[in-house]
Enzyme design. Structure first.
Site, short mmCIF file in Angstrom:
data_model
loop_
_atom_site.label_atom_id
_atom_site.label_comp_id
_atom_site.label_asym_id
_atom_site.label_seq_id
_atom_site.Cartn_x
_atom_site.Cartn_y
_atom_site.Cartn_z
N SER A 175 0.86 -1.19 0.00
CA SER A 175 0.00 0.00 0.00
C SER A 175 0.89 1.24 0.00
CB SER A 175 -0.95 -0.03 1.20
OG SER A 175 -1.86 1.04 1.16
N THR A 176 0.81 2.07 1.04
CA THR A 176 1.56 3.33 1.07
C THR A 176 3.06 3.08 0.90
OG1 THR A 176 -0.09 4.14 2.64
CG2 THR A 176 1.91 5.44 2.39
N HIS A 201 -2.68 -1.05 -3.27
CA HIS A 201 -3.84 -0.19 -3.00
C HIS A 201 -3.73 1.09 -3.82
CE1 HIS A 201 -4.28 -2.16 1.24
NE2 HIS A 201 -4.83 -2.90 0.29
N MET A 294 0.00 1.01 5.21
CA MET A 294 -0.71 1.31 6.45
C MET A 294 -1.85 0.32 6.64
SD MET A 294 -2.55 4.91 7.42
CE MET A 294 -3.41 5.15 8.97
N ASP A 297 -4.41 -4.98 6.06
CA ASP A 297 -4.84 -5.79 4.92
C ASP A 297 -3.71 -6.72 4.49
OD1 ASP A 297 -6.46 -6.72 2.83
OD2 ASP A 297 -5.72 -5.18 1.43
#
Length: 354
Positions: A175-176, A201, A294, A297
Protein backbone atom coordinates in the site's frame (compact mmCIF):
# COMPACT_ATOMS: atom_id res chain seq x y z
CA UNK A 1 0.78 14.26 20.58
CA UNK A 2 1.34 17.31 18.41
CA UNK A 3 -1.12 17.68 15.50
CA UNK A 4 0.03 16.92 11.98
CA UNK A 5 0.65 20.23 10.20
CA UNK A 6 -0.66 20.22 6.62
CA UNK A 7 -0.29 22.60 3.67
CA UNK A 8 -2.84 22.32 0.83
CA UNK A 9 -1.71 23.31 -2.67
CA UNK A 10 -4.42 23.40 -5.37
CA UNK A 11 -5.37 25.99 -7.96
CA UNK A 12 -9.11 25.59 -7.28
CA UNK A 13 -10.43 27.75 -4.43
CA UNK A 14 -13.38 25.39 -3.99
CA UNK A 15 -11.12 22.34 -3.70
CA UNK A 16 -8.86 24.12 -1.21
CA UNK A 17 -11.89 24.98 0.90
CA UNK A 18 -13.27 21.43 0.81
CA UNK A 19 -9.94 19.79 1.61
CA UNK A 20 -9.26 22.23 4.44
CA UNK A 21 -12.71 21.54 5.87
CA UNK A 22 -12.21 17.77 5.81
CA UNK A 23 -8.75 17.93 7.39
CA UNK A 24 -9.54 20.58 10.01
CA UNK A 25 -12.42 18.46 11.32
CA UNK A 26 -9.90 15.92 12.64
CA UNK A 27 -8.30 17.03 15.94
CA UNK A 28 -5.10 15.20 15.02
CA UNK A 29 -4.54 17.53 12.04
CA UNK A 30 -3.80 21.25 11.83
CA UNK A 31 -4.17 23.01 8.46
CA UNK A 32 -1.26 25.45 8.30
CA UNK A 33 -2.61 27.09 5.19
CA UNK A 34 -3.61 26.76 1.56
CA UNK A 35 -2.05 28.03 -1.65
CA UNK A 36 -3.13 28.32 -5.28
CA UNK A 37 0.22 27.16 -6.65
CA UNK A 38 3.63 25.94 -5.44
CA UNK A 39 5.26 29.38 -5.52
CA UNK A 40 2.63 30.80 -3.17
CA UNK A 41 3.02 27.67 -1.05
CA UNK A 42 6.79 28.05 -0.74
CA UNK A 43 6.48 31.64 0.49
CA UNK A 44 4.05 30.50 3.21
CA UNK A 45 6.08 27.42 4.09
CA UNK A 46 9.18 29.52 4.76
CA UNK A 47 7.41 30.80 7.90
CA UNK A 48 6.47 27.32 9.14
CA UNK A 49 7.24 24.06 7.37
CA UNK A 50 4.43 21.49 7.20
CA UNK A 51 4.64 17.82 8.17
CA UNK A 52 2.60 16.82 5.09
CA UNK A 53 1.70 18.56 1.81
CA UNK A 54 -1.54 17.76 -0.04
CA UNK A 55 -0.72 18.59 -3.64
CA UNK A 56 -2.54 18.93 -6.95
CA UNK A 57 -0.61 18.04 -10.11
CA UNK A 58 -1.74 20.46 -12.82
CA UNK A 59 -1.36 24.08 -11.65
CA UNK A 60 -0.24 27.43 -13.08
CA UNK A 61 3.29 28.87 -12.76
CA UNK A 62 4.74 25.58 -11.47
CA UNK A 63 3.24 22.12 -11.92
CA UNK A 64 3.05 19.66 -9.06
CA UNK A 65 5.69 17.30 -10.46
CA UNK A 66 8.31 20.05 -10.78
CA UNK A 67 7.50 21.19 -7.25
CA UNK A 68 7.71 17.64 -5.94
CA UNK A 69 11.14 17.08 -7.50
CA UNK A 70 12.33 20.35 -5.99
CA UNK A 71 11.08 19.30 -2.55
CA UNK A 72 12.69 15.86 -2.72
CA UNK A 73 16.03 17.35 -3.77
CA UNK A 74 16.11 20.19 -1.26
CA UNK A 75 13.91 19.26 1.71
CA UNK A 76 12.17 15.86 1.48
CA UNK A 77 8.62 16.18 2.82
CA UNK A 78 5.75 13.68 2.72
CA UNK A 79 3.39 14.54 -0.13
CA UNK A 80 -0.12 13.20 -0.77
CA UNK A 81 -1.26 13.74 -4.35
CA UNK A 82 -4.91 14.81 -4.64
CA UNK A 83 -5.75 14.29 -8.29
CA UNK A 84 -8.87 14.15 -10.43
CA UNK A 85 -9.91 10.66 -11.53
CA UNK A 86 -9.20 10.81 -15.28
CA UNK A 87 -7.17 8.69 -17.68
CA UNK A 88 -5.00 11.71 -18.57
CA UNK A 89 -4.55 12.58 -14.92
CA UNK A 90 -3.63 9.00 -14.07
CA UNK A 91 -0.57 9.06 -16.30
CA UNK A 92 0.59 12.38 -14.85
CA UNK A 93 -0.03 11.20 -11.31
CA UNK A 94 2.17 8.16 -11.92
CA UNK A 95 5.01 10.57 -12.67
CA UNK A 96 4.34 12.26 -9.34
CA UNK A 97 4.50 8.93 -7.48
CA UNK A 98 7.74 8.12 -9.26
CA UNK A 99 9.11 11.51 -8.17
CA UNK A 100 8.51 10.67 -4.51
CA UNK A 101 4.87 11.24 -3.56
CA UNK A 102 3.67 8.90 -0.81
CA UNK A 103 0.12 8.16 -2.01
CA UNK A 104 -2.89 9.27 -4.08
CA UNK A 105 -6.33 10.48 -3.10
CA UNK A 106 -8.82 11.10 -5.88
CA UNK A 107 -10.97 14.19 -6.02
CA UNK A 108 -14.14 14.42 -8.12
CA UNK A 109 -14.52 16.71 -11.13
CA UNK A 110 -18.07 17.55 -10.01
CA UNK A 111 -20.17 17.34 -6.85
CA UNK A 112 -17.46 18.19 -4.35
CA UNK A 113 -19.97 18.02 -1.52
CA UNK A 114 -20.05 14.22 -1.94
CA UNK A 115 -16.31 14.21 -1.39
CA UNK A 116 -16.89 15.25 2.22
CA UNK A 117 -18.84 12.05 2.81
CA UNK A 118 -17.30 9.52 0.44
CA UNK A 119 -13.57 10.24 0.51
CA UNK A 120 -12.88 11.97 3.81
CA UNK A 121 -11.64 8.74 5.48
CA UNK A 122 -9.29 8.09 2.56
CA UNK A 123 -7.86 11.61 2.75
CA UNK A 124 -7.42 11.54 6.53
CA UNK A 125 -5.85 8.09 6.41
CA UNK A 126 -3.46 9.12 3.64
CA UNK A 127 -2.32 12.23 5.50
CA UNK A 128 -1.77 10.32 8.76
CA UNK A 129 0.16 7.58 6.95
CA UNK A 130 2.25 10.18 5.12
CA UNK A 131 3.14 11.86 8.42
CA UNK A 132 4.72 8.58 9.54
CA UNK A 133 6.46 7.92 6.25
CA UNK A 134 10.15 7.05 6.24
CA UNK A 135 11.32 9.70 3.77
CA UNK A 136 14.90 8.47 3.83
CA UNK A 137 13.76 5.06 2.59
CA UNK A 138 11.43 6.64 0.03
CA UNK A 139 14.38 8.45 -1.51
CA UNK A 140 16.47 5.24 -1.53
CA UNK A 141 13.76 3.38 -3.45
CA UNK A 142 14.62 5.17 -6.70
CA UNK A 143 16.20 2.99 -9.35
CA UNK A 144 17.73 3.80 -12.75
CA UNK A 145 15.55 3.21 -15.79
CA UNK A 146 16.46 0.03 -17.62
CA UNK A 147 16.09 -0.39 -21.38
CA UNK A 148 12.95 -2.02 -22.79
CA UNK A 149 13.73 -5.26 -24.64
CA UNK A 150 11.93 -6.85 -27.57
CA UNK A 151 9.70 -9.94 -27.37
CA UNK A 152 12.39 -12.33 -28.63
CA UNK A 153 14.50 -11.41 -25.60
CA UNK A 154 11.77 -12.88 -23.40
CA UNK A 155 10.92 -16.00 -25.43
CA UNK A 156 13.67 -16.97 -27.88
CA UNK A 157 12.44 -18.55 -31.09
CA UNK A 158 12.20 -22.34 -30.92
CA UNK A 159 12.47 -22.52 -27.13
CA UNK A 160 10.89 -25.81 -25.96
CA UNK A 161 7.95 -25.79 -23.56
CA UNK A 162 8.72 -26.07 -19.86
CA UNK A 163 8.71 -29.66 -18.67
CA UNK A 164 7.54 -28.80 -15.16
CA UNK A 165 3.77 -28.88 -14.80
CA UNK A 166 3.45 -27.00 -11.50
CA UNK A 167 4.75 -23.45 -11.80
CA UNK A 168 5.72 -21.21 -8.91
CA UNK A 169 3.64 -18.12 -8.16
CA UNK A 170 4.70 -15.06 -6.20
CA UNK A 171 1.92 -12.99 -4.58
CA UNK A 172 2.74 -9.47 -3.37
CA UNK A 173 0.62 -7.08 -1.34
CA UNK A 174 1.46 -3.45 -0.59
CA UNK A 175 0.00 0.00 0.00
CA UNK A 176 1.56 3.33 1.07
CA UNK A 177 5.06 3.57 -0.38
CA UNK A 178 4.41 0.52 -2.54
CA UNK A 179 4.55 2.20 -5.93
CA UNK A 180 8.20 3.12 -5.47
CA UNK A 181 9.02 -0.21 -3.81
CA UNK A 182 7.39 -2.19 -6.62
CA UNK A 183 9.30 -0.21 -9.21
CA UNK A 184 12.53 -1.06 -7.41
CA UNK A 185 11.67 -4.76 -7.31
CA UNK A 186 10.21 -5.28 -10.77
CA UNK A 187 12.90 -3.34 -12.63
CA UNK A 188 15.52 -5.50 -10.90
CA UNK A 189 14.03 -8.77 -12.20
CA UNK A 190 15.37 -10.50 -15.32
CA UNK A 191 12.99 -11.70 -18.02
CA UNK A 192 13.14 -15.25 -16.59
CA UNK A 193 11.35 -15.13 -13.25
CA UNK A 194 8.23 -16.64 -11.66
CA UNK A 195 4.77 -15.36 -12.48
CA UNK A 196 3.78 -12.56 -10.10
CA UNK A 197 0.38 -11.34 -8.91
CA UNK A 198 0.20 -7.99 -7.12
CA UNK A 199 -2.28 -5.96 -5.13
CA UNK A 200 -1.24 -2.34 -4.73
CA UNK A 201 -3.84 -0.19 -3.00
CA UNK A 202 -4.62 2.38 -5.65
CA UNK A 203 -7.80 4.03 -6.99
CA UNK A 204 -9.61 2.87 -10.10
CA UNK A 205 -8.00 3.92 -13.42
CA UNK A 206 -4.64 4.69 -11.82
CA UNK A 207 -3.61 1.02 -11.83
CA UNK A 208 -3.71 0.91 -15.64
CA UNK A 209 -1.33 3.88 -15.90
CA UNK A 210 0.86 2.40 -13.17
CA UNK A 211 1.13 -0.96 -14.95
CA UNK A 212 1.80 0.74 -18.28
CA UNK A 213 4.57 2.82 -16.77
CA UNK A 214 6.24 -0.22 -15.18
CA UNK A 215 5.91 -2.21 -18.38
CA UNK A 216 7.98 0.47 -20.11
CA UNK A 217 10.71 0.22 -17.48
CA UNK A 218 10.95 -3.53 -16.85
CA UNK A 219 12.42 -6.48 -18.69
CA UNK A 220 9.40 -8.51 -17.57
CA UNK A 221 5.87 -7.88 -18.83
CA UNK A 222 3.72 -5.85 -16.41
CA UNK A 223 -0.03 -5.64 -17.03
CA UNK A 224 -3.17 -4.48 -15.30
CA UNK A 225 -4.94 -7.79 -14.80
CA UNK A 226 -7.98 -8.75 -16.84
CA UNK A 227 -10.36 -11.57 -16.02
CA UNK A 228 -8.87 -14.84 -17.27
CA UNK A 229 -5.28 -13.59 -17.73
CA UNK A 230 -2.72 -16.35 -17.27
CA UNK A 231 -0.01 -16.14 -14.65
CA UNK A 232 3.14 -17.14 -16.49
CA UNK A 233 6.89 -16.75 -15.95
CA UNK A 234 8.16 -13.30 -16.86
CA UNK A 235 4.79 -11.61 -16.26
CA UNK A 236 3.45 -9.52 -13.37
CA UNK A 237 -0.29 -8.87 -13.10
CA UNK A 238 -1.49 -5.89 -11.05
CA UNK A 239 -5.04 -5.98 -9.67
CA UNK A 240 -7.17 -3.21 -11.17
CA UNK A 241 -8.35 -0.48 -8.80
CA UNK A 242 -11.91 -0.96 -7.65
CA UNK A 243 -11.92 -4.74 -8.27
CA UNK A 244 -10.68 -7.80 -6.42
CA UNK A 245 -8.19 -10.22 -8.00
CA UNK A 246 -8.15 -13.93 -7.17
CA UNK A 247 -5.67 -16.60 -8.23
CA UNK A 248 -7.21 -19.74 -9.72
CA UNK A 249 -5.70 -23.00 -10.93
CA UNK A 250 -6.75 -24.76 -14.11
CA UNK A 251 -4.92 -28.04 -14.50
CA UNK A 252 -1.23 -27.22 -14.34
CA UNK A 253 -1.82 -23.56 -15.15
CA UNK A 254 -2.64 -20.51 -13.05
CA UNK A 255 -4.89 -17.64 -14.04
CA UNK A 256 -6.60 -14.72 -12.35
CA UNK A 257 -10.22 -13.86 -11.85
CA UNK A 258 -11.11 -10.17 -11.61
CA UNK A 259 -14.37 -9.75 -9.73
CA UNK A 260 -16.51 -7.13 -8.02
CA UNK A 261 -17.56 -7.31 -4.40
CA UNK A 262 -17.49 -5.34 -1.18
CA UNK A 263 -14.24 -3.88 0.17
CA UNK A 264 -12.29 -6.36 2.29
CA UNK A 265 -10.17 -4.95 5.11
CA UNK A 266 -11.59 -1.63 3.80
CA UNK A 267 -9.87 -2.12 0.45
CA UNK A 268 -10.79 -3.10 -3.09
CA UNK A 269 -8.61 -4.65 -4.35
CA UNK A 270 -7.72 -6.39 -1.11
CA UNK A 271 -4.45 -8.14 -0.34
CA UNK A 272 -6.32 -10.56 1.95
CA UNK A 273 -8.48 -11.68 -1.00
CA UNK A 274 -5.45 -12.28 -3.22
CA UNK A 275 -3.48 -14.09 -0.51
CA UNK A 276 -6.38 -16.33 0.52
CA UNK A 277 -7.03 -17.34 -3.09
CA UNK A 278 -3.31 -17.99 -3.56
CA UNK A 279 -3.25 -20.22 -0.47
CA UNK A 280 -6.09 -22.27 -1.91
CA UNK A 281 -4.93 -22.38 -5.55
CA UNK A 282 -1.17 -22.74 -5.15
CA UNK A 283 -0.47 -23.82 -1.56
CA UNK A 284 3.19 -24.72 -1.12
CA UNK A 285 3.90 -23.75 -4.77
CA UNK A 286 3.53 -20.08 -3.81
CA UNK A 287 5.59 -17.36 -2.18
CA UNK A 288 3.83 -14.53 -0.34
CA UNK A 289 5.40 -11.13 0.28
CA UNK A 290 3.77 -8.35 2.30
CA UNK A 291 5.32 -4.92 1.96
CA UNK A 292 5.15 -1.30 3.05
CA UNK A 293 1.68 0.02 3.82
CA UNK A 294 -0.71 1.31 6.45
CA UNK A 295 -3.22 -0.97 8.16
CA UNK A 296 -3.58 -4.73 8.36
CA UNK A 297 -4.84 -5.79 4.92
CA UNK A 298 -3.02 -8.97 3.93
CA UNK A 299 -2.03 -10.12 7.42
CA UNK A 300 -4.71 -12.80 7.70
CA UNK A 301 -4.33 -13.88 4.10
CA UNK A 302 -0.57 -14.26 4.49
CA UNK A 303 -1.19 -16.41 7.56
CA UNK A 304 -3.38 -18.68 5.41
CA UNK A 305 -0.58 -18.92 2.83
CA UNK A 306 1.89 -19.80 5.60
CA UNK A 307 -0.41 -22.51 6.92
CA UNK A 308 -0.83 -23.88 3.39
CA UNK A 309 2.94 -24.40 3.13
CA UNK A 310 3.91 -21.30 1.19
CA UNK A 311 7.09 -19.38 1.87
CA UNK A 312 6.14 -16.03 3.40
CA UNK A 313 8.16 -12.84 3.78
CA UNK A 314 7.58 -9.42 5.30
CA UNK A 315 9.45 -6.26 4.37
CA UNK A 316 11.49 -5.12 7.35
CA UNK A 317 10.80 -1.90 9.23
CA UNK A 318 14.00 -0.15 8.19
CA UNK A 319 13.20 -0.38 4.47
CA UNK A 320 9.44 0.34 4.72
CA UNK A 321 7.99 3.76 4.06
CA UNK A 322 5.19 2.79 6.48
CA UNK A 323 5.73 -0.31 8.63
CA UNK A 324 2.07 -1.17 9.13
CA UNK A 325 0.99 -4.14 7.02
CA UNK A 326 4.20 -6.19 7.57
CA UNK A 327 4.05 -5.45 11.30
CA UNK A 328 0.47 -6.73 11.59
CA UNK A 329 1.33 -9.86 9.60
CA UNK A 330 4.33 -10.51 11.83
CA UNK A 331 2.14 -10.16 14.95
CA UNK A 332 -0.15 -12.88 13.55
CA UNK A 333 2.78 -15.24 12.99
CA UNK A 334 2.27 -15.04 9.22
CA UNK A 335 5.80 -13.91 8.31
CA UNK A 336 8.31 -16.70 7.90
CA UNK A 337 11.17 -14.21 7.61
CA UNK A 338 11.60 -10.46 7.45
CA UNK A 339 13.82 -9.13 4.68
CA UNK A 340 14.91 -5.71 3.40
CA UNK A 341 13.48 -4.25 0.19
CA UNK A 342 16.86 -4.78 -1.47
CA UNK A 343 16.64 -8.54 -0.81
CA UNK A 344 13.20 -9.08 -2.33
CA UNK A 345 14.19 -9.43 -6.02
CA UNK A 346 16.69 -12.18 -5.16
CA UNK A 347 14.07 -13.93 -3.03
CA UNK A 348 11.62 -13.90 -5.94
CA UNK A 349 14.22 -15.53 -8.14
CA UNK A 350 14.90 -18.18 -5.49
CA UNK A 351 11.20 -19.01 -5.56
CA UNK A 352 11.57 -20.08 -9.19
CA UNK A 353 14.27 -22.57 -8.23
CA UNK A 354 12.48 -23.89 -5.11
Amino acid sequence: MKPIKVMIVDDSAVVRQVLASVLAADPAIEVLGTAADPLFALSKMEREWPDVIVLDVEMPRMDGITFLKKLMAERPTPVVICSTLTEKGASTTMQALAAGAVSIVTKPQVNLSKFLVNASDDLLGAVKAAARANMRQLAKSKTPVQPKLGADAVIPAGQPAMARTTERVVAIGTSTGGTQALEYILTALPRVCPGIVIVQHMPERFTAAFAERLNGLCQIEVLEARHGDRVIPGRALIAPGGRHMLLKRSGAQYLVEVVDGPPVSRHKPSVDVLFRSTARAAGANATGIIMTGMGDDGARGLREMYEAGAQTFGQDEASCVVYGMPKEAKKLGAVGREIALEQIPAQILRAERA
